[in-house]
Scaffold this motif. Structure first.
Motif, PDB file in Angstrom:
ATOM      1  N   LEU A 197      42.670  45.493  56.778  1.00 61.84           N
ATOM      2  CA  LEU A 197      43.149  45.205  55.479  1.00 61.84           C
ATOM      3  C   LEU A 197      43.010  43.648  55.098  1.00 61.84           C
ATOM      4  CD1 LEU A 197      46.615  47.219  55.030  1.00 61.84           C
ATOM      5  CD2 LEU A 197      44.558  47.504  53.571  1.00 61.84           C
ATOM      6  N   ASN A 198      42.887  42.831  56.145  1.00 62.14           N
ATOM      7  CA  ASN A 198      42.569  41.313  55.980  1.00 62.14           C
ATOM      8  C   ASN A 198      41.242  41.050  56.169  1.00 62.14           C
ATOM      9  OD1 ASN A 198      45.499  41.031  56.023  1.00 62.14           O
ATOM     10  ND2 ASN A 198      45.811  41.663  58.081  1.00 62.14           N
ATOM     11  N   THR A 199      40.334  41.759  56.005  1.00 56.55           N
ATOM     12  CA  THR A 199      38.965  41.386  55.953  1.00 56.55           C
ATOM     13  C   THR A 199      38.728  40.542  54.422  1.00 56.55           C
ATOM     14  OG1 THR A 199      38.123  43.386  54.868  1.00 56.55           O
ATOM     15  CG2 THR A 199      38.286  43.170  57.335  1.00 56.55           C
ATOM     16  N   PRO A 200      37.790  39.510  54.286  1.00 61.63           N
ATOM     17  CA  PRO A 200      37.637  38.980  53.152  1.00 61.63           C
ATOM     18  C   PRO A 200      37.490  39.755  52.350  1.00 61.63           C
ATOM     19  CG  PRO A 200      36.419  37.831  54.809  1.00 61.63           C
ATOM     20  CD  PRO A 200      37.012  39.017  55.453  1.00 61.63           C
ATOM     21  N   GLU A 201      36.452  40.922  52.309  1.00 55.05           N
ATOM     22  CA  GLU A 201      36.168  41.900  51.602  1.00 55.05           C
ATOM     23  C   GLU A 201      37.551  42.679  50.784  1.00 55.05           C
ATOM     24  OE1 GLU A 201      33.479  46.032  50.841  1.00 55.05           O
ATOM     25  OE2 GLU A 201      33.848  45.119  52.844  1.00 55.05           O
ATOM     26  N   MET A 202      38.159  42.973  51.831  1.00 58.19           N
ATOM     27  CA  MET A 202      39.502  43.724  51.266  1.00 58.19           C
ATOM     28  C   MET A 202      40.256  42.785  50.526  1.00 58.19           C
ATOM     29  SD  MET A 202      39.514  47.048  51.777  1.00 58.19           S
ATOM     30  CE  MET A 202      37.852  46.926  51.299  1.00 58.19           C
ATOM     31  N   LEU A 203      40.613  41.751  51.088  1.00 58.75           N
ATOM     32  CA  LEU A 203      41.482  40.686  50.446  1.00 58.75           C
ATOM     33  C   LEU A 203      41.199  40.286  49.037  1.00 58.75           C
ATOM     34  CD1 LEU A 203      42.409  38.402  53.434  1.00 58.75           C
ATOM     35  CD2 LEU A 203      43.932  40.055  52.314  1.00 58.75           C
ATOM     36  N   LYS A 204      39.811  40.422  48.721  1.00 53.44           N
ATOM     37  CA  LYS A 204      39.347  39.924  47.453  1.00 53.44           C
ATOM     38  C   LYS A 204      39.764  41.005  46.405  1.00 53.44           C
ATOM     39  CE  LYS A 204      34.889  38.768  45.024  1.00 53.44           C
ATOM     40  NZ  LYS A 204      33.698  38.540  45.148  1.00 53.44           N
ATOM     41  N   ILE A 205      39.645  42.472  46.966  1.00 53.43           N
ATOM     42  CA  ILE A 205      39.954  43.433  45.908  1.00 53.43           C
ATOM     43  C   ILE A 205      41.492  43.863  46.008  1.00 53.43           C
ATOM     44  CG2 ILE A 205      37.655  44.115  45.983  1.00 53.43           C
ATOM     45  CD1 ILE A 205      38.488  46.443  47.686  1.00 53.43           C
ATOM     46  N   ASN A 206      42.199  43.626  46.926  1.00 54.51           N
ATOM     47  CA  ASN A 206      43.511  43.903  47.214  1.00 54.51           C
ATOM     48  C   ASN A 206      44.154  42.697  47.805  1.00 54.51           C
ATOM     49  OD1 ASN A 206      45.930  45.409  47.292  1.00 54.51           O
ATOM     50  ND2 ASN A 206      45.461  46.388  49.252  1.00 54.51           N
ATOM     51  N   PRO A 207      44.534  41.707  47.032  1.00 48.93           N
ATOM     52  CA  PRO A 207      45.196  40.438  47.830  1.00 48.93           C
ATOM     53  C   PRO A 207      46.457  40.752  48.749  1.00 48.93           C
ATOM     54  CG  PRO A 207      44.375  39.804  45.501  1.00 48.93           C
ATOM     55  CD  PRO A 207      44.376  41.315  45.697  1.00 48.93           C
ATOM     56  N   GLN A 208      47.113  41.724  47.970  1.00 47.97           N
ATOM     57  CA  GLN A 208      48.711  42.125  48.650  1.00 47.97           C
ATOM     58  C   GLN A 208      48.237  42.745  49.838  1.00 47.97           C
ATOM     59  OE1 GLN A 208      51.046  44.314  45.874  1.00 47.97           O
ATOM     60  NE2 GLN A 208      52.629  44.357  47.278  1.00 47.97           N
ATOM     61  N   HIS A 209      46.982  43.170  50.172  1.00 49.72           N
ATOM     62  CA  HIS A 209      46.710  43.894  51.498  1.00 49.72           C
ATOM     63  C   HIS A 209      47.745  44.944  51.983  1.00 49.72           C
ATOM     64  CE1 HIS A 209      49.201  41.133  54.085  1.00 49.72           C
ATOM     65  NE2 HIS A 209      48.586  39.971  53.424  1.00 49.72           N
ATOM     66  N   THR A 210      48.015  45.895  51.027  1.00 52.88           N
ATOM     67  CA  THR A 210      48.885  47.026  51.259  1.00 52.88           C
ATOM     68  C   THR A 210      48.279  48.168  50.915  1.00 52.88           C
ATOM     69  OG1 THR A 210      49.930  46.900  48.998  1.00 52.88           O
ATOM     70  CG2 THR A 210      51.076  45.775  50.811  1.00 52.88           C
ATOM     71  N   VAL A 211      48.732  49.291  51.607  1.00 54.55           N
ATOM     72  CA  VAL A 211      48.167  50.655  50.901  1.00 54.55           C
ATOM     73  C   VAL A 211      49.110  51.653  50.699  1.00 54.55           C
ATOM     74  CG1 VAL A 211      46.150  50.690  52.431  1.00 54.55           C
ATOM     75  CG2 VAL A 211      48.311  51.396  53.481  1.00 54.55           C
ATOM     76  N   PRO A 212      48.957  52.658  49.593  1.00 53.38           N
ATOM     77  CA  PRO A 212      47.567  52.942  49.285  1.00 53.38           C
ATOM     78  C   PRO A 212      47.113  52.047  48.135  1.00 53.38           C
ATOM     79  CG  PRO A 212      48.861  54.382  48.272  1.00 53.38           C
ATOM     80  CD  PRO A 212      50.055  53.535  49.224  1.00 53.38           C
ATOM     81  N   PHE A 213      45.727  51.878  47.893  1.00 51.84           N
ATOM     82  CA  PHE A 213      45.351  51.455  46.511  1.00 51.84           C
ATOM     83  C   PHE A 213      44.077  52.209  46.102  1.00 51.84           C
ATOM     84  CE2 PHE A 213      42.948  48.727  49.700  1.00 51.84           C
ATOM     85  CZ  PHE A 213      41.676  48.476  49.192  1.00 51.84           C
ATOM     86  N   LEU A 214      43.917  51.987  44.972  1.00 45.27           N
ATOM     87  CA  LEU A 214      42.947  52.974  44.512  1.00 45.27           C
ATOM     88  C   LEU A 214      41.800  51.914  43.644  1.00 45.27           C
ATOM     89  CD1 LEU A 214      41.878  55.793  42.964  1.00 45.27           C
ATOM     90  CD2 LEU A 214      43.418  55.200  40.994  1.00 45.27           C
ATOM     91  N   ASN A 215      40.355  52.392  44.074  1.00 44.30           N
ATOM     92  CA  ASN A 215      39.301  51.813  43.397  1.00 44.30           C
ATOM     93  C   ASN A 215      38.751  52.765  42.501  1.00 44.30           C
ATOM     94  OD1 ASN A 215      36.922  50.873  42.303  1.00 44.30           O
ATOM     95  ND2 ASN A 215      36.496  49.787  44.355  1.00 44.30           N
ATOM     96  N   ASP A 216      39.084  52.694  41.148  1.00 39.51           N
ATOM     97  CA  ASP A 216      38.483  53.667  40.264  1.00 39.51           C
ATOM     98  C   ASP A 216      37.465  52.833  39.216  1.00 39.51           C
ATOM     99  OD1 ASP A 216      38.206  55.922  38.463  1.00 39.51           O
ATOM    100  OD2 ASP A 216      39.867  55.387  37.262  1.00 39.51           O
ATOM    101  N   ASN A 217      36.081  52.983  39.819  1.00 33.85           N
ATOM    102  CA  ASN A 217      35.058  52.417  39.201  1.00 33.85           C
ATOM    103  C   ASN A 217      35.040  50.863  38.962  1.00 33.85           C
ATOM    104  OD1 ASN A 217      32.933  54.541  38.921  1.00 33.85           O
ATOM    105  ND2 ASN A 217      34.690  55.463  37.753  1.00 33.85           N
ATOM    106  N   GLY A 218      35.764  50.327  40.010  1.00 38.21           N
ATOM    107  CA  GLY A 218      35.912  48.928  39.970  1.00 38.21           C
ATOM    108  C   GLY A 218      37.373  48.509  39.288  1.00 38.21           C
ATOM    109  N   GLN A 219      38.076  49.293  38.731  1.00 39.49           N
ATOM    110  CA  GLN A 219      39.588  49.196  38.399  1.00 39.49           C
ATOM    111  C   GLN A 219      40.412  49.295  39.463  1.00 39.49           C
ATOM    112  OE1 GLN A 219      40.290  48.091  35.093  1.00 39.49           O
ATOM    113  NE2 GLN A 219      38.089  48.086  34.958  1.00 39.49           N
TER     114      GLN A 219
END
Length: 216
Positions: free
Chosen positions: A39-61
């Protein structure tokens, strides 16, 4: 592209998100993290700064928090509002039950699991059990004269409270004589068609508990 749910296997909030996605018939992919470092990779932190799960990526949302994800999925993909009523008073009750899960039930569960993970105990101490009993007592009152946790119809509050409470029940079983309404409700929740794939996820949760607690 199908939506993607990012989860830890067995996590009650992840189970809630998966159940809601199934309830609305949403085609989706699942990305399972193996550990918190993922969860702490640069890619994941960029889209999910809170680095918690679950999270949803709905076509960029991006939507994080299982309760927010559930509400979002019903609003966007639900065929009607039965699982998340548009009536303001009914919705307020559903929201309150979900907030109770987020602020009381899940922290109660997390506190017990945290003690196991820190190797503080192998048997749940009394001070950890008392809050669990308070949760069962409150849920029993919520269910007084009602079939479901937020009224007489199934809602996403049953999903969120149900996944967390079933996890608590595994750690400290519900006394059927003291909390008969909670026991009956939870059994009915597990039989909902939306929960048809939850048994496998619940097995992941139990395996996790056995691993961190050294239970037999």
């Amino acid at each position: 592209m199908p939506a993607t749910l990012y989860i830890f296997n067995g996590s009650p909030p992840a189970r809630t998100a998966l159940i809601t996605a199934n309830a609305v018939g949403l085609p989706f992919d699942v990305h399972v993290f193996k550990g918190r470092d993922d969860l702490n990779t640069p890619e994941m932190l960029k889209i999910n700064p809170q680095h918690t799960v679950p999270f949803l990526n709905d076509n960029g949302q991006i939507v994080s928090d299982s309760h927010a994800i559930s509400a979002y999925l019903i609003e966007k993909y639900g065929k009607n509002d039965s699982l998340y009523p548009k009536d303001l008073h009914q919705r307020a009750i559903v929201n309150q039950r979900m907030f109770y899960d987020a602020s009381v039930i899940f922290p109660c569960l997390s506190s017990i699991l945290g003690g196991f993970m820190r190797k503080e105990y192998k048997t749940i101490p009394k001070e950890k059990i008392e809050p669990v009993q308070e949760v069962y007592k409150t849920l029993e009152k919520y269910l007084d004269g009602k079939k479901w946790i937020a009224g007489n119809n199934v809602t996403i509050a049953d999903f969120s409270c149900g996944t967390t409470t079933s996890s608590l029940d595994f750690l400290h079983p519900i006394d059927k004589k003291v909390y008969p309404k909670v026991d009956d409700w939870l059994n009915r929740v597990k039989k909902l068609p939306y929960f048809k794939n939850d048994e496998q996820q619940f097995e992941h949760f139990k395996k996790f508990v056995y691993t961190i607690s050294n239970w037999d």
